[in-house]
Every structure is written in C-alpha cells, then in structure tokens.
Design an enzyme around this catalytic site. Structure first.
Site, PDB file in Angstrom:
ATOM      1  N   LYS A  27       0.828  -1.206   0.000  1.00 37.88           N
ATOM      2  CA  LYS A  27       0.000   0.000   0.000  1.00 37.88           C
ATOM      3  C   LYS A  27       0.863   1.257   0.000  1.00 37.88           C
ATOM      4  O   LYS A  27       1.586   1.519   0.954  1.00 37.88           O
ATOM      5  CB  LYS A  27      -0.886   0.020   1.261  1.00 37.88           C
ATOM      6  CG  LYS A  27      -1.893   1.157   1.243  1.00 37.88           C
ATOM      7  CD  LYS A  27      -2.500   1.439   2.594  1.00 37.88           C
ATOM      8  CE  LYS A  27      -1.745   2.491   3.372  1.00 37.88           C
ATOM      9  NZ  LYS A  27      -1.720   3.816   2.747  1.00 37.88           N
ATOM     10  N   GLY A  61       6.935   5.126   8.287  1.00 36.75           N
ATOM     11  CA  GLY A  61       6.148   6.352   8.403  1.00 36.75           C
ATOM     12  C   GLY A  61       6.462   7.043   9.707  1.00 36.75           C
ATOM     13  O   GLY A  61       7.539   6.845  10.283  1.00 36.75           O
ATOM     14  N   SER A  62       5.523   7.820  10.189  1.00 35.90           N
ATOM     15  CA  SER A  62       5.789   8.625  11.384  1.00 35.90           C
ATOM     16  C   SER A  62       5.680   7.777  12.652  1.00 35.90           C
ATOM     17  O   SER A  62       5.037   6.718  12.663  1.00 35.90           O
ATOM     18  CB  SER A  62       4.788   9.779  11.453  1.00 35.90           C
ATOM     19  OG  SER A  62       3.493   9.255  11.612  1.00 35.90           O
ATOM     20  N   THR A  63       6.279   8.271  13.717  1.00 40.69           N
ATOM     21  CA  THR A  63       6.222   7.555  14.996  1.00 40.69           C
ATOM     22  C   THR A  63       4.778   7.484  15.504  1.00 40.69           C
ATOM     23  O   THR A  63       4.353   6.457  16.035  1.00 40.69           O
ATOM     24  CB  THR A  63       7.141   8.254  16.012  1.00 40.69           C
ATOM     25  OG1 THR A  63       8.482   8.154  15.511  1.00 40.69           O
ATOM     26  CG2 THR A  63       7.079   7.608  17.381  1.00 40.69           C
ATOM     27  N   THR A  75       2.003   7.311  13.783  1.00 41.71           N
ATOM     28  CA  THR A  75       1.280   6.251  13.068  1.00 41.71           C
ATOM     29  C   THR A  75       1.845   4.885  13.445  1.00 41.71           C
ATOM     30  O   THR A  75       1.090   3.912  13.552  1.00 41.71           O
ATOM     31  CB  THR A  75       1.362   6.469  11.543  1.00 41.71           C
ATOM     32  OG1 THR A  75       0.959   7.803  11.254  1.00 41.71           O
ATOM     33  CG2 THR A  75       0.461   5.509  10.799  1.00 41.71           C
ATOM     34  N   GLY A  76       3.156   4.813  13.666  1.00 35.32           N
ATOM     35  CA  GLY A  76       3.772   3.540  14.073  1.00 35.32           C
ATOM     36  C   GLY A  76       3.124   2.977  15.326  1.00 35.32           C
ATOM     37  O   GLY A  76       2.902   1.771  15.434  1.00 35.32           O
ATOM     38  N   GLU A 118       9.752   1.386  10.838  1.00 34.44           N
ATOM     39  CA  GLU A 118      10.800   2.380  10.530  1.00 34.44           C
ATOM     40  C   GLU A 118      10.147   3.744  10.671  1.00 34.44           C
ATOM     41  O   GLU A 118       9.303   4.122   9.852  1.00 34.44           O
ATOM     42  CB  GLU A 118      11.328   2.186   9.106  1.00 34.44           C
ATOM     43  CG  GLU A 118      12.123   0.916   8.899  1.00 34.44           C
ATOM     44  CD  GLU A 118      13.475   0.924   9.594  1.00 34.44           C
ATOM     45  OE1 GLU A 118      13.873   1.980  10.139  1.00 34.44           O
ATOM     46  OE2 GLU A 118      14.118  -0.138   9.613  1.00 34.44           O
ATOM     47  N   CYS A 126      13.934  10.663   5.962  1.00 39.85           N
ATOM     48  CA  CYS A 126      13.988  10.241   7.366  1.00 39.85           C
ATOM     49  C   CYS A 126      15.376  10.450   7.928  1.00 39.85           C
ATOM     50  O   CYS A 126      15.529  10.792   9.097  1.00 39.85           O
ATOM     51  CB  CYS A 126      13.548   8.792   7.501  1.00 39.85           C
ATOM     52  SG  CYS A 126      14.444   7.643   6.472  1.00 39.85           S
ATOM     53  N   GLU A 151      10.780  16.938  14.875  1.00 38.69           N
ATOM     54  CA  GLU A 151      11.193  16.504  13.536  1.00 38.69           C
ATOM     55  C   GLU A 151      10.506  17.399  12.516  1.00 38.69           C
ATOM     56  O   GLU A 151       9.281  17.366  12.382  1.00 38.69           O
ATOM     57  CB  GLU A 151      10.778  15.049  13.271  1.00 38.69           C
ATOM     58  CG  GLU A 151      11.195  14.608  11.883  1.00 38.69           C
ATOM     59  CD  GLU A 151      10.621  13.264  11.443  1.00 38.69           C
ATOM     60  OE1 GLU A 151       9.482  12.935  11.807  1.00 38.69           O
ATOM     61  OE2 GLU A 151      11.323  12.557  10.709  1.00 38.69           O
TER      62      GLU A 151
HETATM   63  P1  NAD Z   1       2.533   8.582   7.970  1.00 40.61           P
HETATM   64  O1  NAD Z   1       2.827   7.845   9.222  1.00 40.61           O
HETATM   65  O2  NAD Z   1       1.508   9.647   8.002  1.00 40.61           O
HETATM   66  O3  NAD Z   1       2.067   7.576   6.820  1.00 40.61           O
HETATM   67  C1  NAD Z   1       2.834   6.464   6.415  1.00 40.61           C
HETATM   68  C2  NAD Z   1       1.944   5.425   5.798  1.00 40.61           C
HETATM   69  O4  NAD Z   1       1.052   4.907   6.789  1.00 40.61           O
HETATM   70  C3  NAD Z   1       1.034   5.929   4.677  1.00 40.61           C
HETATM   71  O5  NAD Z   1       0.954   4.935   3.683  1.00 40.61           O
HETATM   72  C4  NAD Z   1      -0.308   6.099   5.371  1.00 40.61           C
HETATM   73  O6  NAD Z   1      -1.414   6.001   4.492  1.00 40.61           O
HETATM   74  C5  NAD Z   1      -0.293   4.935   6.334  1.00 40.61           C
HETATM   75  N1  NAD Z   1      -1.164   5.093   7.503  1.00 40.61           N
HETATM   76  C6  NAD Z   1      -1.666   6.230   8.035  1.00 40.61           C
HETATM   77  N2  NAD Z   1      -2.389   5.939   9.149  1.00 40.61           N
HETATM   78  C7  NAD Z   1      -2.325   4.599   9.319  1.00 40.61           C
HETATM   79  C8  NAD Z   1      -2.845   3.708  10.316  1.00 40.61           C
HETATM   80  N3  NAD Z   1      -3.572   4.143  11.344  1.00 40.61           N
HETATM   81  N4  NAD Z   1      -2.558   2.401  10.183  1.00 40.61           N
HETATM   82  C9  NAD Z   1      -1.807   1.935   9.167  1.00 40.61           C
HETATM   83  N5  NAD Z   1      -1.288   2.733   8.197  1.00 40.61           N
HETATM   84  C10 NAD Z   1      -1.553   4.058   8.281  1.00 40.61           C
HETATM   85  O7  NAD Z   1       3.952   9.129   7.478  1.00 40.61           O
HETATM   86  P2  NAD Z   1       4.252  10.067   6.251  1.00 40.61           P
HETATM   87  O8  NAD Z   1       3.792  11.459   6.593  1.00 40.61           O
HETATM   88  O9  NAD Z   1       3.755   9.419   5.007  1.00 40.61           O
HETATM   89  O10 NAD Z   1       5.852  10.035   6.228  1.00 40.61           O
HETATM   90  C11 NAD Z   1       6.653  10.893   6.972  1.00 40.61           C
HETATM   91  C12 NAD Z   1       7.204  10.198   8.205  1.00 40.61           C
HETATM   92  O11 NAD Z   1       7.802   8.974   7.847  1.00 40.61           O
HETATM   93  C13 NAD Z   1       8.277  10.992   8.906  1.00 40.61           C
HETATM   94  O12 NAD Z   1       8.101  10.950  10.300  1.00 40.61           O
HETATM   95  C14 NAD Z   1       9.560  10.269   8.525  1.00 40.61           C
HETATM   96  O13 NAD Z   1      10.629  10.448   9.417  1.00 40.61           O
HETATM   97  C15 NAD Z   1       9.086   8.862   8.473  1.00 40.61           C
HETATM   98  N6  NAD Z   1       9.977   8.060   7.651  1.00 40.61           N
HETATM   99  C16 NAD Z   1      10.758   7.133   8.266  1.00 40.61           C
HETATM  100  C17 NAD Z   1      11.646   6.370   7.521  1.00 40.61           C
HETATM  101  C18 NAD Z   1      12.520   5.339   8.169  1.00 40.61           C
HETATM  102  O14 NAD Z   1      13.055   4.496   7.459  1.00 40.61           O
HETATM  103  N7  NAD Z   1      12.705   5.335   9.462  1.00 40.61           N
HETATM  104  C19 NAD Z   1      11.718   6.565   6.136  1.00 40.61           C
HETATM  105  C20 NAD Z   1      10.916   7.524   5.542  1.00 40.61           C
HETATM  106  C21 NAD Z   1      10.029   8.261   6.311  1.00 40.61           C
END
Ligand code: NAD
Length: 466
Positions: free
Chosen positions: A163, A214-216, A218-219, A236, A270, A367
């Site tokens: 996705k 993605g973001s912490t 959402t993680g 990640e 990131c 961040e």
């Molecule tokens: P995000 O967390 O908003 O979204 C990431 C993904 O998660 C998207 O596909 C989104 O649709 C999905 N998502 C959103 N809510 C969800 C939920 N409740 N359950 C499951 N999936 C869900 O992050 P973003 O704004 O797309 O990316 C930016 C962030 O990602 C920054 O914090 C950045 O540091 C981090 N990032 C980390 C790494 C790494 O390898 N550590 C790499 C790139 C980006």
C-alpha cells in the site's frame, strides 16, 4: 490496482494533487474492504507455491523485476516526479535505486545453523517465511521504500499486499502493472486508498506481518492495530538526526555535503540532518558557507530544467513547515536564508537556515521533515553529545572531522541506529539500518532485514530404529 495478477478498478476514488501547482493530477482507486479481502486472499493462495519455489528461482524473479523496472524508467519517472514533487533526475535515481535494491537483496542468503551434530541427534535451525506481508510506505520515497520491503519479503518466500501513501500512489500502481507479467499472480498485490486502508491492513487476520515506514505517531497505531492478531511488525519511524561538526573540518567541502544532507528532497528524508551542532571555532565560516551555497540552489517545479529542489510533497506537510517558520519568526530567531514563501501556487519553501536558536526551540526539538534547518553552536563536545542524545528519537546521526579517531569516539556515544562519519544517508542493500528509541522497532536491509521476514524453525533428527 493489481490483485491476483489482474487489473482492478476502484469503485470509488481518491484525488492525487500535483504539489507544484495544487491542481488535480489524477485519481487513484480507493480500495474497498471487499477488494482488500480479495488481495489478502490472493496473497494467501499464492503463498504455498511461492514459498516452495527454489531460492534460486526467487532470486531470478527479483532480477526480472529489476529488468522490468529498468526498461520503464522514463514513464515511471514522469509519474513519480509529478506526484512526489521531485526533480526528474531525483525520480530517475529513485527508480534505478529500486532496481539496484532488488538485485542487491537477491544476493543475500538465509543462514542455517547446525546446533548439534552428534551420534544422538542432528539439530538445524533454518528460517521459514511468515506468509502474507502487508507493506505500508510513506510519500517521501514512494518507490525507493518498496525495495526495502518487497525485495526481502519475496526473497524469503512471502507474498505481499503493498500500500502506497494516498499522497503518492501513482508510480506504485504503475509498478504493480509492470510486475504482473513477472511475478506469479497473487504474489504481489498493489492496493491504494484513503485513511481507512492502513488500519484495515494492520487489523486483518489474513496478514501475518506489517512492514511499516512512516511517522512515529502512526507507528504506534500500527502496533496497536497489529496486536489483536499478534502480527509481527517492523517499524521504521521518524527521526531528528543530529550532525556534529568538530573544529578541524574543511569548511567548503563539509558545507556542500551537509547542505544536501539536510536539504536534499527538501529535508523530507527520514535520515536528513535535522539539527547541526557546530564547534564555535568553525561556526561563523560554516554558517556563511551554508548560506552562500543555499543561494545557488534553485527551487521550483521539479520537471523544469535547472531546478534542484521541488515543492514540498503535500499540503499538510507544507502547512506544518510554514507553522515552524512562523514559530521561529514569533520568537525572533535569526534567519540566515529563506523564510515564509510569498503567496503563489504550489507548496514551495526555499531552504531556510536558522542561526543558533535556543535548544528548547520547536525547530530543534521537533522533527521538521522539511527545508528548515537549525545551526547550533557548541564549545564543549560533552555538551554537544548530551544535546544530540536528548529527545526520544534515535534514527541516524553524523560526525564531521578530519580526525577519524576523534570522530569515532563521538560516534560510539551517539544514540542512533546508524552513525556516519564525513558522509550521510549512505544506505546499501547489504547494510542493516533501523532506529533506536522511538525511531523504530526492528530493521531493514542486510541479513537482519531479510530475517525480519522469516521465523526460525528448528528441526531435530534423532536416528530412528529401522
Ligand atoms: P505517515 O505515518 O503519516 O504515513 C505512512 C503510511 O502509513 C502511509 O501509507 C499512510 O497512508 C499509512 N497510515 C496512516 N495511518 C495509518 C494507520 N492508522 N494504520 C496503518 N497505516 C496508516 O507518514 P508520512 O507522513 O507518510 O511520512 C513521513 C514520516 O515517515 C516521517 O516521520 C519520517 O521520518 C518517516 N519516515 C521514516 C523512515 C525510516 O526508514 N525510518 C523513512 C521515511 C520516512
């Protein structure tokens, strides 16, 4: 979308915006819960035969995937650059990087450990695939991130439901189309959708593992969503990477490398340098050199010639960066470059450098994930290390010095999953990468990244009586 090797249209749609002018670029399918069921069910059906395929055959398929991608760089980069706000060169690099990752990961071997080999017993631990992997990626490297997930998941024998972010689904949907003729039906399913789709995946009992970037914030939700069905997770997450610059650097060389380490893809990386601690002996010359370099870099629509930095990728991110810049203005922090953009179309922000704000400033503590960089002065390396390690993140860090031993001594004390000396953001398929503290759980790439898509299985043989 691609489900069970077939093209599947949406029953409803999400809008995809061009960040360079705010116009509607395209619409992408908004995957329904029934369509997700079909994708998971296709991945489950494909799993036994894919897992039983010889390792060498799966390696070959990864190479064929890379071939298919390399044969379509031009159409893919036109889509990727437009939806993600990248330059055409950066988009090409990301696509070739995905192909490189598929080939690089394909060379990894799953280990087998002989635990005991005696007259009484032979015990061997091997690593078996988990089943169906849900791969969820962010918008900053829509295709690049896929290499970290799809390649090892498939190589280890899993099938995948992938996705992309709702902000950048188009190149990934196109990739799904390309792979239909390369991977068996159901082995790679690509679905796109709005905010419900990620939570459906994390809670889905037919998915065995979520590999999430993605973001912490959402993680945390992903981990909670996965708990009900006891899914494995790799997370990640975000970072607030410090760079520490010692007094003995060559200013022009470091200025250019640090500029791109902080402002490449507008800081939406990131592993970007997100706060730079500079020894007071070189603070003034380095800050000047960074500001002078910033003045030479053109920001604009990434598909236009000579542009090195495109727009920010999406409106919420743009608003967040404007909010951080306003906060710097409200507190009278000194700006070396950039600032609030003039009104216009597109989410453009010029590289903005803040001159030695206080440590408690939001731009230091949060961040930013955008083109606003605080430079911070230090006299005592102990103080710099303490400030660098403060906070909840622990993704990456860098140390800059002509004295490798001095830099190594600092690097060993930094709380980060990866620490670079005199470079930054260098990743390879062979090298494990992951975050400490709130920057993640588990790791990607390298042998650890491959093992994360497996579970250990021990088989013990005791000679039977014939
Ligand atoms: P995000 O967390 O908003 O979204 C990431 C993904 O998660 C998207 O596909 C989104 O649709 C999905 N998502 C959103 N809510 C969800 C939920 N409740 N359950 C499951 N999936 C869900 O992050 P973003 O704004 O797309 O990316 C930016 C962030 O990602 C920054 O914090 C950045 O540091 C981090 N990032 C980390 C790494 C790494 O390898 N550590 C790499 C790139 C980006």
């Amino acid at each position: 979308m691609t489900i069970d090797g077939l093209p599947i249209a949406g029953t409803s749609w999400i809008d995809v915006t061009n960040p360079a002018d705010g116009t509607l670029l395209a619409q992408a399918p908004d995957c329904s819960s029934e369509q997700l069921e079909a994708a998971v069910s296709a991945a489950r059906s494909a799993f036994p035969s894919w897992a039983a395929t010889a390792y060498e055959e799966r390696q070959k398929v990864l190479h064929e995937m890379a071939d298919a991608i390399e044969a379509h760089v031009e159409p893919l980069r036109q889509v990727l650059a437009r939806e993600a706000g990248k330059t055409l060169d950066d988009a090409r690099g990301e696509i070739l990087g995905l192909a490189y990752w598929l080939r690089g990961i394909s060379k990894l071997r799953l280990p087998e450990t002989v635990n005991e080999d005696s007259a009484a017993r032979r015990s061997v631990t091997r690593h078996v695939p988990l089943g169906v992997v849900g791969a969820i990626v962010p918008w900053n490297y829509p295709l690049g991130q896929i290499g970290f997930k799809l390649a090892p998941a498939l190589l280890a024998g899993n099938t995948v439901v992938l996705k992309p972010s709702p902000f950048t689904p188009l190149a990934t949907l196109r990739l799904g189309e390309l792979l239909r003729s390369v991977v068996p039906p159901g082995a790679v399913n690509v679905v796109s959708g709005g905010d419900s789709l990620g939570p459906w995946m994390t809670a889905h009992p037919g998915i065995d593992k979520i590999s999430f970037t993605g973001s912490t914030a959402t993680g945390r939700k992903v981990m909670a969503g996965a708990a009900g069905s006891l899914k494995r997770v790799t997370l990640e997450l975000g970072g607030n990477d410090p760079a520490i610059v010692l007094a003995d650097i060559d200013v022009p060389t470091v200025a250019e490398k640090l500029f791109w380490g902080a402002f490449g893809h507008n800081g939406q990386v990131c592993l970007a340098a997100k706060r730079v601690y500079i020894h007071s002996d070189v603070y003034e010359p380095l800050k000047r050199a960074l500001a002078d370099y910033a003045a030479t870099v053109r920001t604009g629509n990434g598909v236009t010639e000579d542009v090195r930095l495109g727009p920010l990728q999406n409106r919420p991110q743009y608003e967040r960066i404007l909010d951080l810049i306003r906060d710097c203005e409200d507190h009278d922090y000194s700006f070396l470059t950039g600032g609030l953009p003039e009104d216009g179309t597109g989410y453009f922000v010029r590289p903005t450098i803040i001159d030695n704000p206080p440590e408690h400033a939001r731009i230091v503590q949060e961040e930013q994930f955008g083109p606003v960089l605080p430079l911070l002065k230090f006299d005592d390396i102990e103080d710099a290390i303490t400030r660098a390690n403060a906070g909840d993140y622990g993704l990456g860090a860098s140390v800059w010095s002509a004295d490798t031993d001095a830099a190594l001594a600092v690097a060993r004390r930094l709380e980060a999953g990866t620490v670079w000396i005199n470079e930054i953001q260098h990743l390879t398929p062979q090298v494990t990468f992951g975050g400490l503290k709130d920057s993640g759980i588990g790791s990607e790439n390298g042998i650890e990244g491959l093992l994360a898509f497996t579970a250990p299985q021990t088989i013990t043989v005791t000679p039977g009586r014939s």
